[in-house]
Motif scaffolding. Structure first.
Motif, PDB file in Angstrom:
ATOM      1  N   VAL A  53      37.052  25.901  36.788  1.00 25.30           N
ATOM      2  CA  VAL A  53      38.240  26.467  37.432  1.00 25.30           C
ATOM      3  C   VAL A  53      39.483  26.065  36.642  1.00 25.30           C
ATOM      4  CG1 VAL A  53      39.670  26.380  39.505  1.00 25.30           C
ATOM      5  CG2 VAL A  53      37.184  26.520  39.714  1.00 25.30           C
ATOM      6  N   HIS A  70      38.591  32.049  41.766  1.00 24.90           N
ATOM      7  CA  HIS A  70      39.683  31.675  40.905  1.00 24.90           C
ATOM      8  C   HIS A  70      39.846  32.662  39.758  1.00 24.90           C
ATOM      9  CE1 HIS A  70      42.168  28.173  41.242  1.00 24.90           C
ATOM     10  NE2 HIS A  70      42.455  28.329  39.960  1.00 24.90           N
ATOM     11  N   TYR A  88      48.064  28.774  49.458  1.00 22.79           N
ATOM     12  CA  TYR A  88      47.143  29.061  48.370  1.00 22.79           C
ATOM     13  C   TYR A  88      47.574  30.309  47.617  1.00 22.79           C
ATOM     14  CZ  TYR A  88      42.581  29.506  46.085  1.00 22.79           C
ATOM     15  OH  TYR A  88      41.576  29.591  45.177  1.00 22.79           O
ATOM     16  N   ASN A 120      43.199  34.565  39.248  1.00 26.41           N
ATOM     17  CA  ASN A 120      44.009  34.306  38.075  1.00 26.41           C
ATOM     18  C   ASN A 120      44.144  35.509  37.158  1.00 26.41           C
ATOM     19  OD1 ASN A 120      45.255  31.693  37.584  1.00 26.41           O
ATOM     20  ND2 ASN A 120      43.264  30.906  38.141  1.00 26.41           N
ATOM     21  N   TYR A 135      33.967  29.209  44.340  1.00 27.95           N
ATOM     22  CA  TYR A 135      35.339  28.796  44.098  1.00 27.95           C
ATOM     23  C   TYR A 135      35.787  29.271  42.717  1.00 27.95           C
ATOM     24  CZ  TYR A 135      39.310  25.540  44.154  1.00 27.95           C
ATOM     25  OH  TYR A 135      40.544  24.987  44.123  1.00 27.95           O
ATOM     26  N   GLN A 183      42.118  28.314  34.446  1.00 27.49           N
ATOM     27  CA  GLN A 183      43.555  28.173  34.666  1.00 27.49           C
ATOM     28  C   GLN A 183      44.295  27.936  33.346  1.00 27.49           C
ATOM     29  OE1 GLN A 183      45.125  27.786  37.975  1.00 27.49           O
ATOM     30  NE2 GLN A 183      46.137  25.811  37.890  1.00 27.49           N
TER      31      GLN A 183
END
Lengths: 302, 267, 340
Positions: A67, B185, B36, B189, B181, A71
């Motif tokens: 994750v 993400h 969030y 993103n 998760y 990012q």
């Protein structure tokens, strides 16, 4: 996750003859039956056990690191696009900024916030927190051992994943020798601040039983305010002032900026001084809250 | 079919009644959803206060993109939130019960409890959409409204299909939530920016392997009438909502396949 | 009603090599561990039968039940429940069976019990008037009126189990699977449960398959037991037959008239001559004038033994203790544990 086998918990119903003040004293002053440095081996065991737990859940840890890697990649590309549109907003060259973002996100990932809040919640729920206070290995040294263990695991996992991180983001040596020397000090302070913030957060479990949701909320908000997505210097006026007065930038922005040379010389030393100030302030704050909470548990029986 | 719908509706009502008993959690969980999703938008707002555009998209345009993605996410999350808890349903053996009742087990998982988090996401999505339409140069016609609605549903189906496929790994492995998760993400993103920002390779992957592009980027471009540089033709762009239907069917097939290897280890 | 043939279930799990860097090595090597939980099990259960399916922990009981209910897919073999292959046609199978897992409730935790029953009725598409009739009957039979409006999480274990049993039987399934239905219950609650199960079996001819650790459940309800261990069937037949085959010994308890120690003591030799054996008193408080004689019901008639004893000694009182199922089963498993 405690140093069991050293001393058993007193059986249920045993009343502790100490006064609340004594208990708090034991806790805050590490003045247990035996001082913590005599319990080195037990503490090392606690730390090792924590690291082992992280390895046992290595798939989980790696996916969670994934994750962070996503990012980092997204941030790198987005900032590249921003620089293409207007290269002169920030004084920092793009490459340094990407190194900064990579480092900052890895630091945030390695913060053991969940470890701390879960540990506290479990101990408080079981009501064994009071007995932790009279253990040969006191509560605070134990917590520190846990943090060290968690950090060890995190570093090992990061090292394994470093090639991927380097591709997704960007890695580089410290800006100069001074940066290289000051960075570890600043990082240590950062971990202390993050650890103390997590302890403060975790102590909410003395009053409410559920802390997981709150912890997630905290992680989200704090990582935004810590400068892991946007360097603090980019925040617009009012928000920047607010962020500068909050402790979060001291956990991420400061060490990562020192590393890439964004903060140098006297400014860097001053920033580390501010970090130390936060450590003292949060340490005293945590101790006060802790004292109140423990008194509550001892007096009311949890 | 009609029968199953009636039963599912009864179970859904029961789930909402059950959740309504925990008022305090309501607020915290809803706030979490808002924080969030809001923190991502806050980032965009902060950087675009100093920069003119990201990959040629201005702040109002990215706001529209972000709102569409978040709305699709909310439409997916409200009914499918319980997939997040499939891990524990399997681990604790609760899932066994769903196999001895006369209703599709997936529907039983989804209606087991009602989650309030998803309301936070919904509130944020609607808020940002209102804000985005007020600042962006949008010309709503019946056609674009219809298309936007279909696109949001399609986006929700894409996310739902992916979530169902990954969650169903819980029938084989112990812990699947980190994978969920990560997938969440990636969608969040990559989905919040014009994909062209990420380079040709990533754009291709996000269009044809994991169809992130069709969740919001392609529909947003159609609505904003700037379909250049999408990497897909205008016709394909108009068909974006269909991708969701296909993707969801695929996800459900994976679920059915994984269910066959359910070993009921929980106890 | 239920036909199980050659049923086998094998679980495959990755094995972790011991020692250092074990975690790393699991990534490269693919060692697996195979365990056979159920091994070639075959039996038939007729409509209306009540069968106790027994075995120690890990014997394969739950795994068998899970295959019969359609939760698990077997490795090989077949199951036919009322013409349905349970795991292939789960929803059709679900309509004809009721399942109670003693440790896990199927009720809606946060809602009143009444709502759970309503939901079960909806799930099983019960016609409203059938539901109303069944509901009234069960509330009455299981004495649930006082806690119908309480959320399930606030019910006592006994109340919750009654609710669970009602939920499993509400739609009148043809087959009822009970997995540890009385675990943790007190004597009164156990009795209520047993009476209820007996009642539905008698009224509707419901077929009942019961696994339990409390053999009193079995003794009370079941005419037939299937014993399994290590995944294999050890015994399949009636309870009476099981006792006579594995525990043929009955015990005669004799109280000798206390006449100041003048009477001859009952010695082992004398008893052996009569076709019985002296056994130690298993009671908590040994009684001074009492002896226990073990004899095989098949070989020695109780009446002969008593008559012979009465002729030789001054017998004040006699009683016969039959073997209980608990002891029988314990004996079978302990015998299996020894190397044959």
């Amino acid at each position: 996750m405690t140093a069991t086998g050293v001393v058993r918990d007193p059986p249920e119903g045993t009343t502790d003859p100490r006064t609340p003040a004594d208990v708090a004293e034991v806790l805050l002053g590490d003045a247990g039956p035996r001082p913590w440095w005599r319990q080195w081996r037990a503490l090392r065991r606690v730390a090792r056990a924590r690291t082992a737990v992280m390895f046992a859940y290595r798939n989980t840890m790696l996916l969670l690191l994934g994750v962070t890697v996503v990012q980092i990649f997204v941030l790198k590309r987005v900032w590249s696009a921003l620089y293409t549109a207007r290269p002169d907003v920030l004084a920092v060259p793009l490459h340094d900024l990407v190194v900064y973002l990579t480092l900052a996100n890895l630091i945030v990932w390695s913060f053991p916030t969940h470890t701390v809040t879960r540990h506290l919640r479990e101990r408080i729920r079981e009501g064994s927190v009071v007995f932790d206070l009279v253990r040969p290995v006191g509560f605070v040294p134990q917590l520190v051992a846990q943090l060290v263990g968690a950090l060890g695991g995190a570093v090992a996992i990061i090292v394994v994943a470093l090639p991927v991180v380097a591709v997704a983001g960007s890695l580089a040596p410290p800006a100069d020798a001074a940066a290289g020397a000051l960075f570890p000090v600043s990082l240590l302070c950062a971990y202390c601040i993050a650890g103390l913030l997590a302890v403060l957060l975790g102590m909410i479990a003395f009053w409410t039983l559920e802390t997981d949701g709150l912890t997630m909320l905290y992680v989200l908000v704090s990582s935004f305010l810590s400068g892991a997505l946007v360097p603090v210097s980019v925040f617009p006026g009012g928000l920047r002032t607010l962020v500068q007065w909050l402790p979060f930038q001291a956990t991420t922005y400061v060490p990562a900026s020192i590393y890439v040379g964004g903060i140098e010389g006297a400014d860097a030393l001053r920033a580390v001084g501010v970090q130390l100030g936060w450590v003292v302030l949060l340490g005293v704050g945590a101790a006060l809250v802790w004292r109140r909470a423990v008194r509550r548990v001892v007096v009311q029986g949890g | 079919m009609l029968d199953s719908a009636r039963v599912t509706w009864a179970l859904t009502r029961a789930a909402v009644r059950g959740a309504a008993q925990y008022r305090l959690n309501f607020v915290i969980l809803a706030l979490m959803g808002i924080a969030y999703q809001g923190s991502g938008f806050a980032f965009i707002a902060v950087v675009l206060s100093r920069y003119p555009s990201i990959g040629g998209w201005t702040f109002p345009q990215i706001a529209v993109l972000y709102a569409l993605r978040l709305l699709a996410h909310a439409v997916y999350l409200v009914p499918l939130y319980m997939l997040n808890e499939l891990d524990s349903l399997v681990r604790e053996g609760t899932f066994d019960r769903f196999l001895v009742r006369p209703l599709n087990p997936l529907l039983q998982v989804l209606t087991r409890r009602f989650s309030v988090n998803s309301l936070g996401d919904t509130v944020t999505a609607v808020g940002i959409l209102c804000y985005a339409s007020s600042i962006a140069d949008l010309r709503w016609t019946p056609m674009t409204v219809l298309y936007a609605a279909a696109a949001v549903l399609g986006g929700a189906l894409i996310e739902g299909g992916l979530a169902i496929a990954i969650s169903s790994m819980a029938f084989r492995f112990v812990e699947v939530w980190p994978a969920r998760y990560l997938a969440d993400h990636i969608l969040l993103n990559f989905g919040s920016y014009p994909l062209s920002v990420f380079g040709a390779v990533a754009q291709w992957v996000m269009t044809w392997i994991v169809p992130v592009a069709f969740v919001a980027w392609v529909p947003a471009a159609v609505i904003l009438d700037s379909t250049d540089g999408l990497g897909v033709s205008g016709t394909v762009a108009w068909l974006a909502p269909l991708v969701g239907a296909i993707w969801f069917c695929l996800g459900y097939q994976v679920w059915r396949f994984q269910l066959r290897s359910y070993e009921s280890t929980g106890n | 009603m239920i036909r199980v043939e050659g049923l086998t279930k094998e679980f495959v799990r990755p094995r972790r090599p011991p020692g250092r860097f074990a975690g790393l090595r699991t990534l490269v090597t693919r060692q697996v561990e195979r365990t056979v939980a159920v091994d070639d099990v075959t039996f038939d259960i007729r409509t209306g039968e009540m069968v106790g399916y027994l075995g120690p922990n890990g014997a394969g009981k739950s795994t068998t039940i899970k295959m019969m209910t359609g939760i698990l897919v077997p490795t090989s073999g077949s199951v036919d429940v009322g013409g349905v292959v349970p795991w292939r046609d789960r929803q059709r199978n679900a309509l004809q069976i009721g399942v109670v897992f003693g440790q896990r409730t199927q009720l809606w935790w946060d809602l009143p019990l009444r709502d759970s029953l309503d939901l079960v009725a909806t799930l099983y598409r019960m016609p409203p008037e059938t539901y109303r009739r069944q509901y009234r009957r069960f509330v009455d039979l299981l004495d649930m009126a006082e806690f119908l409006d309480r959320p399930v999480r606030q019910l006592s274990l006994g109340q919750r189990m009654r609710g669970d049993l009602a939920a499993a039987m509400l739609y009148q399934p043809r087959i009822l699977y009970l997995d540890e239905p009385t675990i943790g219950l007190d004597v009164v609650a156990k009795a209520t449960m047993r009476d209820f199960i007996e009642e539905v079996n008698r009224e509707h001819g419901t077929t009942v398959v019961l696994t339990t650790h409390d053999l009193a459940d079995v003794e009370r309800l079941c005419s037939r037991v299937i014993l399994i261990d290590h995944g294999r069937v050890l015994y399949d037949g009636s309870v009476a037959e099981l006792k006579s085959r594995y525990a043929p010994h009955r015990t005669l308890v004799v109280r000798v008239a206390g006449d100041g120690g003048q009477a001859e003591p009952i010695t082992a030799e004398r008893v052996a001559a009569l076709g019985a054996a002296l056994v130690a008193d298993e009671g908590e408080e040994p009684e001074p004038d009492t002896v226990r004689l073990r004899f095989e019901g098949g070989r020695t008639a109780a009446s002969d033994l008593i008559a012979a004893l009465a002729a030789e000694f001054s017998v004040a009182d006699v009683s016969i203790v039959e073997p209980d199922l608990e002891g029988v089963v314990r004996q079978i498993y302990s015998r299996r544990a020894l190397p044959a």
